[in-house]
Design an enzyme around this catalytic site. Structure first.
Site, PDB file in Angstrom:
ATOM      1  N   GLU A  98       0.823  -1.204   0.000  1.00 62.14           N
ATOM      2  CA  GLU A  98       0.000   0.000   0.000  1.00 62.14           C
ATOM      3  C   GLU A  98       0.859   1.256   0.000  1.00 62.14           C
ATOM      4  OE1 GLU A  98      -2.552   2.078  -0.843  1.00 62.14           O
ATOM      5  OE2 GLU A  98      -3.643   0.350  -0.076  1.00 62.14           O
TER       6      GLU A  98
ATOM      7  N   ASP B 125       1.065   3.890  -3.201  1.00 60.52           N
ATOM      8  CA  ASP B 125       0.601   5.270  -3.074  1.00 60.52           C
ATOM      9  C   ASP B 125       1.671   6.262  -3.495  1.00 60.52           C
ATOM     10  OD1 ASP B 125      -1.772   4.284  -2.070  1.00 60.52           O
ATOM     11  OD2 ASP B 125      -1.293   4.704   0.026  1.00 60.52           O
TER      12      ASP B 125
ATOM     13  N   SER C 203      -7.233   1.647  -4.033  1.00 61.89           N
ATOM     14  CA  SER C 203      -6.073   2.281  -3.406  1.00 61.89           C
ATOM     15  C   SER C 203      -5.245   3.061  -4.403  1.00 61.89           C
ATOM     16  CB  SER C 203      -5.173   1.217  -2.776  1.00 61.89           C
ATOM     17  OG  SER C 203      -5.595   0.886  -1.496  1.00 61.89           O
TER      18      SER C 203
END
Length: 556
Positions: A269, A273, A469
């Site tokens: 994650e 990002d 995400s």
């Protein structure tokens, strides 16, 4: 001696139960008994703010203006005009002193204070018994009894968070399914399907305005676990031929940048990002706020980022969340207040809508939306399956790979009412028994299907990742470019986007649904807004033109 100066005396006042704090144990949890007496406990106390209704009115009024005409508060003015009362902080300190607690720190603008003390002191101060629980996902601390406070201080406290330490959010990313011969669960780029894209290719398909790199902007990225490896980031940006952005790590409540070395874990994650946002806005500063995955930690991360006087983010990207019903109402209210602050300060907040379809992964037979995407002050980002060729968008449908592969979140909030700016969007009644209106999720959508996912480097391994995400940082980078070109933060975008000529600035996605296996197809894509992909995917150059002052024609 005045009432405000009198010392506290334990046991001399009637106690008041604070509403919205009930947290039933995890369904599979085992109560292991009282928390060890020697353990030190920290909690975040949310204080009232006398001018919050005025703040809401201000945000509503400003949101009716085009972004260039808005007058956002600066952080210093916000603290002075809308922060919590210094008298209330003093009252809280007296309460802490009388109960053997330490007032660790205060945050006037956000109206927060952190108190710490022994287990016994916390139990007595808040009228609970802290206990330890085990469940299949790990251990956590919670409490039995109702959270309460003496009557004379209960009126100034809106929430007490951190007594319960169970994780409140999960990362919304999905690894591309392994092909035959690949390691299960982690698909190498060298064997990736031809449908995978770099962030640059996705941005080209969405016609992000060119010649911009986010210079002068700061994108705050909220992370509740894991970390990033600087070598992996350097390798990734070099492979794309873009300059590496400045990445800074900000510690919240003791959490730090701690890579696990497991690319299938939270590192996936964090680095996803950073890499997606950084590839498209390499001129921006990326401030990564690491916090514990608790209700207190999440709130503290948001307020730290929104009110940060050092990095001054103009954008906040959130790729973590959980079903609305998994939060206490006190937590939801506190978080939503923080997002209101962002709107007043001209900070655009984007959040992933979830990867588990219209149920958001719940097994109760009902439909759920994800929070914080469900907040009306947050731009909720749904997911699509993108087919592009040579930088041209050829086809786009709702992302839905079923129960095993994931699907975009979306639906109708059971908590937040229908915002005025969504009244013309034909948001359907909730699919749950009794129907009812509510805030529709998502607002916009972008490429999220792992099969057409993003080529990234995680913990030194090259792979393909999808999930909503990726959509939040993707559009965070777009907002950074918009801010750079317009010379002013666009801020709270939701009311503006719904007022634009949607056919001109969005690619309408009309095929697919987000109901996973064994569910009726309740939320179906169709013309206009829908509970799968919102208004659709943005046409970046057209969006820039629509947001520019009337008469201005910014070059793409």
């Amino acid at each position: 001696m005045s009432d405000n100066e009198r010392p506290w005396k334990q046991g001399d006042e009637k106690r008041v139960v604070l509403s919205g704090h009930r947290r039933p144990p995890h369904p599979q949890a085992i109560d292991r008994g009282p928390v060890t007496a020697g353990e030190r406990v920290s909690v975040t106390v949310v204080l009232r703010r006398a001018r919050d209704e005025e703040l809401k009115s201000r945000v509503h009024s400003e949101s009716q203006q085009r972004p260039h005409a808005r007058h956002h508060l600066d952080r210093e003015a916000f603290a002075e005009q809308h922060g919590a009362s210094l008298d209330d902080f003093a009252e809280l300190r007296r309460f802490a002193d009388a109960h053997g607690l330490t007032l660790e720190r205060t945050h006037q603008a956000a109206g927060l204070a952190v108190l710490s003390g022994s287990v016994d002191a916390v139990n007595q101060a808040f009228g609970v018994e802290l206990r330890q629980f085990d469940h299949p996902g790990g251990s956590y601390r919670s409490y039995v009894g109702e959270v309460s406070l003496p009557a004379s201080i209960a009126s100034i406290v809106e929430a007490v968070l951190g007594l319960d330490t169970r994780p409140v959010a999960r990362p919304h990313f999905r690894l591309r399914r392994a092909e035959p011969g690949e390691a299960e669960g982690f698909a190498a780029r060298s064997q990736a399907s031809s449908g995978a894209y770099t962030p640059l290719e996705v941005a080209q398909a969405y016609q992000f305005p060119e010649g911009l790199d986010g210079s002068g902007q700061c994108i705050a990225i909220i992370e509740l676990g894991g970390g990033y490896d600087e070598q992996s980031l350097a390798e990734y940006f070099a492979s794309l031929g873009v300059p590496a952005p400045q990445v800074v790590s900000v510690s919240v409540d003791g959490a730090t940048n701690q890579p696990t070395g497991d690319p299938s874990g939270p590192d996936g994650e964090v680095e996803l990002d950073i890499e997606v946002a950084g590839a498209l806005a390499p001129g921006a500063t990326l401030a990564v706020y690491f916090a514990p995955n608790t209700d207190a930690g999440f709130l503290d991360a948001i307020t730290t980022a929104v009110h940060d006087p050092t990095h001054k983010p103009s954008i906040v990207s959130i790729s973590w969340g959980g079903p609305e019903d998994s939060w206490s109402s006190a937590s939801l209210s506190a978080m939503n207040r923080a997002f209101l602050d962002a709107a007043a300060l001209g900070v655009t907040v984007l959040a992933a809508a979830g990867d588990s379809g219209s149920t958001d992964g719940e097994q109760d037979g009902l439909y759920h939306v994800d929070f914080p995407a469900a907040s009306p002050y947050v731009l909720a980002c749904g997911g699509t399956r993108l087919v592009a060729n040579g930088g041209t968008l050829e086809r786009e449908t709702v992302w839905n790979d079923g129960a095993d592969g994931g699907a975009t979140g979306g639906g109708v909030s059971q908590v937040f009412p229908l915002p005025s700016w969504q009244e013309g969007a034909n948001v359907p009644p909730s699919a749950n028994p009794g129907g009812g209106s509510g805030r529709g999720v998502p607002d916009v959508a972008g490429n999220a299907d792992p099969a057409t996912g993003y080529e990234v480097v995680i913990d030194g391994q090259t792979t393909v990742i999808g999930g909503t995400s990726a959509v939040a940082p993707l559009f965070a980078a777009l907002v950074a470019r918009l801010n750079q070109k317009l010379g002013k933060p666009v801020g709270y975008l939701n009311p503006t986007l719904y007022a634009l000529p949607q056919a001109d600035v969005f690619h309408d996605i009309t095929q697919g649904n987000n109901d996973i296996a064994n569910q009726a197809r309740i939320y179906q894509a169709g013309p206009g807004w829908d509970a799968c992909t919102g208004l659709g995917s943005p046409i970046g150059v057209k969006l820039l033109q629509a947001l520019a002052p009337q008469g201005a024609t910014p070059e793409a």
